[in-house]
Scaffold this active site. Sequence first.
Site, PDB file in Angstrom:
ATOM      1  N   HIS A 142      11.860  -5.123   2.066  1.00  0.00           N
ATOM      2  CA  HIS A 142      10.926  -5.816   1.020  1.00  0.00           C
ATOM      3  C   HIS A 142      10.602  -4.729  -0.270  1.00  0.00           C
ATOM      4  O   HIS A 142      10.708  -3.576   0.047  1.00  0.00           O
ATOM      5  CB  HIS A 142       9.753  -6.292   1.299  1.00  0.00           C
ATOM      6  CG  HIS A 142       9.114  -5.254   2.133  1.00  0.00           C
ATOM      7  ND1 HIS A 142       8.062  -4.574   1.492  1.00  0.00           N
ATOM      8  CD2 HIS A 142       8.792  -5.151   3.303  1.00  0.00           C
ATOM      9  CE1 HIS A 142       7.459  -3.759   2.440  1.00  0.00           C
ATOM     10  NE2 HIS A 142       7.877  -3.949   3.621  1.00  0.00           N
ATOM     11  N   ASP A 143      10.769  -5.262  -1.597  1.00  0.00           N
ATOM     12  CA  ASP A 143      10.134  -4.366  -2.558  1.00  0.00           C
ATOM     13  C   ASP A 143      11.487  -3.122  -2.881  1.00  0.00           C
ATOM     14  O   ASP A 143      10.772  -2.297  -3.464  1.00  0.00           O
ATOM     15  CB  ASP A 143       8.964  -3.719  -2.450  1.00  0.00           C
ATOM     16  CG  ASP A 143       7.906  -4.890  -2.235  1.00  0.00           C
ATOM     17  OD1 ASP A 143       7.824  -5.514  -3.485  1.00  0.00           O
ATOM     18  OD2 ASP A 143       7.349  -4.900  -1.338  1.00  0.00           O
ATOM     19  N   GLY A 151      10.900  -0.507   3.394  1.00  0.00           N
ATOM     20  CA  GLY A 151      10.334  -0.932   2.127  1.00  0.00           C
ATOM     21  C   GLY A 151      10.370  -0.134   0.892  1.00  0.00           C
ATOM     22  O   GLY A 151       9.896   1.003   1.300  1.00  0.00           O
TER      23      GLY A 151
END
Length: 271
Positions: free
Chosen positions: A124-125, A142
Amino acid sequence: MTFQGTIHPAAIVDPGARIGDDVRIGPYCMVGPDVELADGVELVSHVVLSGHTSIGARTRIYPFASIGHAPQDLRYKGEPTTLSIGSDCIIREGVTMNPGTPNGTGSTTVGNGCFFLAHSHVAHDCRVGNNVILTNNVMLAGHCKIGDYAIIGGGAGIHQFVRIGPHAFVGGLSGVENDVIPYGMVLGNRAYLAGLNIVGLRRRGFSREQIHDLRRAYRLLFADEGTLAERVDDVAEEFSLHPTVHEILDFIRGGGDRALCTPREAVPVRP
C-alpha cells in the site's frame, strides 16, 4: 459503442467494470465493479482484479496475480483508496499489488513499462516509477518510493518508507532498510552501498564522461572528511554543471523517513 475484444465464457466480469477496446480476458479471471482496463490489456487466465483499480494500455497480467485487494494494514477499514498501474507493464504469475490507505497517500501508483516477475509484491501507498524491474519474490513494504529504471534483485526485501533512486540496483536477497541513492548499487543484509550501478549505466547509454563524473562525485560524497552536509555542498560546487550528479544531491537533500545506505565501513547517515 460496441465492445471490441474477447472475454472467455469462464471469466466473471462485473457489469460495472470499464473495459477498453482490444481487451482480452482469459478463463477464470474475475474483474470487479470498480476496475478499469484500458485498450489492449490482456488477462491471461486466473487473474483477480478488485477495488478501485486502473490498468494502463497493453499491460499483460499472468495467472494467479491478485491486484487491487484490500491493503495489508490493520488500520484499513474499507475506505475507497486506489491502485493505478501504467501502460505496457508485464505482471507475472502470483504478483500481488495493494491500493493505498487513508493513513498514507490514499493511492498506490505504478508507472509505465514496468516488469514484475513472479510472486513480487507492491504494498500500500507505494510509488513505483517507469521501467522498474522487480524480480522474483521481491517484497516492497508500504510507502516505498522506487525511481525510474531501478532494478531490484530476487528475494530482496525493502523496508517501509524506503526510497530507491532512479537507475539504482539492489542485489538479490538484500534486506534494504535505508534509502539508496540514484545510480547506486546495494548488496547484503542489511544492505550496504557497494558503489555505482555501472553496468546499468552503460546499458542505458550513459557516456564515459557522465560515468566518470558520477564516480568522482561518489568518492567525494562518501569520503571520510567532514560531515555529509559539507560534502554535499562541496560536490554541488565542483559539479555545478552536471545534472546527473545533482540528481544524487537532490535525492540526499530531499531526505526521507529512513537514513541513507552507505559503504560497508561507514555508518548509515541521515541527510
